[in-house]
Enzyme design. Structure first.
Site, mmCIF file in Angstrom:
data_model
loop_
_atom_site.group_PDB
_atom_site.id
_atom_site.type_symbol
_atom_site.label_atom_id
_atom_site.label_comp_id
_atom_site.label_asym_id
_atom_site.label_seq_id
_atom_site.Cartn_x
_atom_site.Cartn_y
_atom_site.Cartn_z
ATOM 1 C CD GLU A 1 32.856 -63.698 -8.316
ATOM 2 O OE1 GLU A 1 32.130 -63.281 -7.398
ATOM 3 O OE2 GLU A 1 32.539 -64.651 -9.064
ATOM 4 C CG ASP B 1 29.766 -64.414 -0.125
ATOM 5 O OD1 ASP B 1 29.784 -64.911 -1.260
ATOM 6 O OD2 ASP B 1 30.151 -63.263 0.127
#
Length: 261
Positions: A44, A55
């Site tokens: 990824e 995040d």
């Protein structure tokens, strides 16, 4: 069946998908190559973005480092074109980036660009399912699997919709938290993967907070594999060499291989 799904289905052991922030260090492509050689089933690739929704602090630090080095989404994606890997690449970014990478063509231009540099999958976590039909259709046209996320808060009906619309694999969030290292695997991780696996033939991969090899092995009791990100990016932003991070990927691979497929 997408190329990404076929590759993941062919794996004989629990799936390992390391996360790498594009541009985080000058030799970030060496980390991508090293992770592939260490046994990753897919990799990824995150694109630096100033306003992430999912995040946590570690990945945000990695994004800030990449941006501070002048890293921008399009040039970073173009660097992937020179890689010759036998491992699928899956780009993770946000809708803002996807819609503005090619301003004149919007999401279609973004997906065309991914395909042109050899990316096989894409994750845009903040694009609502109800608004994703055009995105998913274009992704299918250019051969890029549009991977969707299922969260523990999703009811069964919602999970079925997500599983039906996803391509490549279904990404299960282990908990209702942002990314980041955790002391323990969230109690919702295995239950969410178990529910989703009962709804789809796609591979089901668990991510968010997979911080140790023990977490990875435990998660794979129900999931088909795991994504590991913050633990690797924390090593990099703290100054570890790429070789040390590759060794960490190899340690996860050995642990998952020991429990079989």
């Amino acid at each position: 069946m997408s190329v990404l799904e076929r590759r993941l289905r062919d794996a004989r052991e629990p799936l390992l998908i390391p996360y790498v922030m594009a541009g985080v260090v000058p030799d970030w492509l060496d980390l991508v190559r090293g992770a592939a050689e260490a046994g990753a089933d897919a990799i990824e690739i995150g694109l630096p973005f100033s306003d992430p929704m999912l995040d946590g602090p570690t990945v945000q630090r990695a994004a800030a480092l990449a941006a501070g080095r002048g890293g921008r989404p399009r040039p970073l994606l173009d660097e992937l074109a020179g890689l010759d890997l036998d491992v699928p690449l899956v780009v993770m970014t946000y809708a803002n980036v996807a819609m503005t990478l090619a301003p004149e063509r919007g999401v279609a231009g973004f997906l065309d660009h991914l395909a042109s540099v050899g990316v096989q999958g894409v994750i845009v976590p903040d694009l609502p399912l109800e608004e994703s039909a055009e995105y998913r259709a274009r992704a299918a046209e250019v051969g890029v699997a549009a991977v969707l996320l299922a969260a523990p808060s999703c009811g069964d009906d919602r999970c079925r919709e997500i599983a039906r619309a996803s391509s490549g694999f279904v990404y299960c969030m282990s908990s209702m938290r942002i990314t980041g290292e955790r002391a323990d695997l969230a109690t919702t991780a295995r239950e969410t993967a178990r529910r989703v696996k009962g709804m789809t033939a796609l591979p089901v991969v668990t991510g968010f907070g997979i911080s140790t090899v023990e977490h990875a092995v435990e998660a794979c009791a129900d999931a088909d594999g795991v994504v590991i990100g913050s633990v690797l990016m924390r090593m990099l932003v703290d100054g570890a060499p790429v070789a040390g991070v590759v060794d960490e990927v190899a340690a996860f691979r050995r642990a998952l291989s020991s429990v079989g497929g």
